[in-house]
Motif scaffolding. Structure first.
Motif, PDB file in Angstrom:
ATOM      1  N   VAL A   1       1.361   5.089   9.019  1.00 39.36           N
ATOM      2  CA  VAL A   1       0.574   5.929   8.106  1.00 39.36           C
ATOM      3  C   VAL A   1       1.341   7.213   7.797  1.00 39.36           C
ATOM      4  CG1 VAL A   1      -1.557   7.283   7.872  1.00 39.36           C
ATOM      5  CG2 VAL A   1      -1.642   4.959   8.812  1.00 39.36           C
ATOM      6  N   SER A   2       1.927   7.809   8.815  1.00 40.50           N
ATOM      7  CA  SER A   2       2.707   9.027   8.639  1.00 40.50           C
ATOM      8  C   SER A   2       3.951   8.782   7.784  1.00 40.50           C
ATOM      9  CB  SER A   2       3.107   9.581  10.007  1.00 40.50           C
ATOM     10  OG  SER A   2       3.886  10.733   9.870  1.00 40.50           O
ATOM     11  N   ALA A   3       4.650   7.677   8.030  1.00 39.27           N
ATOM     12  CA  ALA A   3       5.852   7.335   7.265  1.00 39.27           C
ATOM     13  C   ALA A   3       5.536   7.120   5.788  1.00 39.27           C
ATOM     14  CB  ALA A   3       6.517   6.099   7.852  1.00 39.27           C
ATOM     15  N   LEU A   4       4.327   6.638   5.508  1.00 33.36           N
ATOM     16  CA  LEU A   4       3.913   6.397   4.127  1.00 33.36           C
ATOM     17  C   LEU A   4       3.359   7.658   3.465  1.00 33.36           C
ATOM     18  CD1 LEU A   4       2.106   2.961   4.502  1.00 33.36           C
ATOM     19  CD2 LEU A   4       4.493   3.418   3.979  1.00 33.36           C
ATOM     20  N   LYS A   5       3.304   8.736   4.242  1.00 34.49           N
ATOM     21  CA  LYS A   5       2.762  10.009   3.759  1.00 34.49           C
ATOM     22  C   LYS A   5       1.338   9.849   3.241  1.00 34.49           C
ATOM     23  CE  LYS A   5       7.299  11.827   2.630  1.00 34.49           C
ATOM     24  NZ  LYS A   5       8.243  10.759   2.749  1.00 34.49           N
ATOM     25  N   ARG A   6       0.547   9.131   4.040  1.00 36.19           N
ATOM     26  CA  ARG A   6      -0.858   8.895   3.711  1.00 36.19           C
ATOM     27  C   ARG A   6      -1.710   9.348   4.879  1.00 36.19           C
ATOM     28  NH1 ARG A   6      -1.752   3.858  -0.151  1.00 36.19           N
ATOM     29  NH2 ARG A   6      -3.436   5.235  -0.722  1.00 36.19           N
TER      30      ARG A   6
ATOM     31  N   SER B   1       0.800  -1.225   0.000  1.00 44.44           N
ATOM     32  CA  SER B   1       0.000   0.000   0.000  1.00 44.44           C
ATOM     33  C   SER B   1       0.836   1.279   0.000  1.00 44.44           C
ATOM     34  CB  SER B   1      -0.961   0.001   1.190  1.00 44.44           C
ATOM     35  OG  SER B   1      -0.247  -0.072   2.394  1.00 44.44           O
ATOM     36  N   VAL B   2       2.148   1.151  -0.176  1.00 48.98           N
ATOM     37  CA  VAL B   2       3.013   2.334  -0.252  1.00 48.98           C
ATOM     38  C   VAL B   2       2.799   2.983  -1.622  1.00 48.98           C
ATOM     39  CG1 VAL B   2       5.407   3.138  -0.302  1.00 48.98           C
ATOM     40  CG2 VAL B   2       4.710   1.386   1.334  1.00 48.98           C
ATOM     41  N   PRO B   3       2.527   4.288  -1.651  1.00 46.80           N
ATOM     42  CA  PRO B   3       2.315   4.966  -2.933  1.00 46.80           C
ATOM     43  C   PRO B   3       3.511   4.758  -3.868  1.00 46.80           C
ATOM     44  CG  PRO B   3       1.715   6.420  -1.128  1.00 46.80           C
ATOM     45  CD  PRO B   3       2.387   5.211  -0.522  1.00 46.80           C
TER      46      PRO B   3
ATOM     47  N   LYS C   1     -10.108   7.644   0.920  1.00 49.55           N
ATOM     48  CA  LYS C   1      -9.208   7.149  -0.117  1.00 49.55           C
ATOM     49  C   LYS C   1      -8.211   6.107   0.388  1.00 49.55           C
ATOM     50  CE  LYS C   1      -9.435  11.189  -3.036  1.00 49.55           C
ATOM     51  NZ  LYS C   1      -8.686  12.170  -3.795  1.00 49.55           N
ATOM     52  N   PHE C   2      -8.032   6.019   1.695  1.00 47.84           N
ATOM     53  CA  PHE C   2      -7.101   5.041   2.260  1.00 47.84           C
ATOM     54  C   PHE C   2      -7.665   4.506   3.564  1.00 47.84           C
ATOM     55  CE2 PHE C   2      -3.269   4.020   4.873  1.00 47.84           C
ATOM     56  CZ  PHE C   2      -2.882   2.905   4.156  1.00 47.84           C
ATOM     57  N   VAL C   3      -8.115   3.262   3.499  1.00 44.40           N
ATOM     58  CA  VAL C   3      -8.707   2.601   4.657  1.00 44.40           C
ATOM     59  C   VAL C   3      -7.845   1.384   4.982  1.00 44.40           C
ATOM     60  CG1 VAL C   3     -10.741   1.422   5.565  1.00 44.40           C
ATOM     61  CG2 VAL C   3     -11.012   3.358   4.003  1.00 44.40           C
ATOM     62  N   ILE C   4      -7.430   1.260   6.234  1.00 43.61           N
ATOM     63  CA  ILE C   4      -6.645   0.114   6.655  1.00 43.61           C
ATOM     64  C   ILE C   4      -7.611  -0.990   7.061  1.00 43.61           C
ATOM     65  CG2 ILE C   4      -4.984  -0.766   8.336  1.00 43.61           C
ATOM     66  CD1 ILE C   4      -3.869   2.112   8.466  1.00 43.61           C
ATOM     67  N   ARG C   5      -7.544  -2.090   6.322  1.00 41.27           N
ATOM     68  CA  ARG C   5      -8.422  -3.230   6.586  1.00 41.27           C
ATOM     69  C   ARG C   5      -7.575  -4.431   6.970  1.00 41.27           C
ATOM     70  NH1 ARG C   5     -11.354  -0.953   2.102  1.00 41.27           N
ATOM     71  NH2 ARG C   5     -13.393  -0.314   2.853  1.00 41.27           N
ATOM     72  N   ARG C   6      -7.994  -5.097   7.996  1.00 42.83           N
ATOM     73  CA  ARG C   6      -7.296  -6.306   8.431  1.00 42.83           C
ATOM     74  C   ARG C   6      -7.382  -7.360   7.330  1.00 42.83           C
ATOM     75  NH1 ARG C   6      -8.866 -10.068  13.526  1.00 42.83           N
ATOM     76  NH2 ARG C   6      -7.148 -11.513  13.269  1.00 42.83           N
ATOM     77  N   GLY C   7      -6.242  -7.927   6.982  1.00 39.45           N
ATOM     78  CA  GLY C   7      -6.210  -8.960   5.965  1.00 39.45           C
ATOM     79  C   GLY C   7      -6.107  -8.467   4.543  1.00 39.45           C
ATOM     80  N   SER C   8      -6.042  -7.144   4.333  1.00 31.47           N
ATOM     81  CA  SER C   8      -5.925  -6.662   2.955  1.00 31.47           C
ATOM     82  C   SER C   8      -5.058  -5.413   2.793  1.00 31.47           C
ATOM     83  CB  SER C   8      -7.311  -6.403   2.361  1.00 31.47           C
ATOM     84  OG  SER C   8      -7.941  -5.326   3.021  1.00 31.47           O
ATOM     85  N   THR C   9      -4.531  -4.860   3.859  1.00 28.45           N
ATOM     86  CA  THR C   9      -3.694  -3.663   3.756  1.00 28.45           C
ATOM     87  C   THR C   9      -2.309  -3.989   4.291  1.00 28.45           C
ATOM     88  OG1 THR C   9      -5.685  -2.351   4.177  1.00 28.45           O
ATOM     89  CG2 THR C   9      -3.601  -1.181   4.228  1.00 28.45           C
TER      90      THR C   9
END
Length: 100
Positions: free
Chosen positions: A52-57, A22-24, A62-70
């Motif tokens: 999230v901050s380190a990834l600049k997101r 999920s890193v841009p 537009k960006f949802v952290i989901r268990r098992g898919s992110t």
């Protein structure tokens, strides 16, 4: 130096995992790069926010952290971010992605 982990047998290339990084700008996914590790976002809120901050997101529509898919792939961590074991490597719990 990004961490690729221990090499896997060629049969791992047939992996059916749908893990994408999920890193841009990163195009890694488990089916194409089975030698990479894909790390789920931490459950601990403080460490998750650092990721999230380190990834600049920003978490939102537009960006949802989901268990098992992110996930974040091992290309965004250094070798020193891991505890090396005899048969596997494990990401240290307090480590944050640091490589683009």
């Amino acid at each position: 130096v990004p961490f690729s982990g221990k090499p896997y047998p060629a049969t791992m290339a047939q992996s059916r995992s749908k893990s994408y990084c999920s890193v841009p700008g990163c195009c890694s996914y488990a089916q194409k790069q089975p030698y990479l590790h894909f790390h789920a976002f931490p459950a601990a809120i403080d460490v998750r926010q650092k990721w999230v901050s380190a990834l600049k997101r920003e978490e939102g529509r537009k960006f949802v952290i989901r268990r098992g898919s992110t996930y974040v792939c091992s290309r965004h961590f250094t070798a020193s971010d891991y505890v090396l074991g005899l048969s596997a490597s494990c990401l240290k719990s307090d480590k944050v992605p640091s490589l683009e």
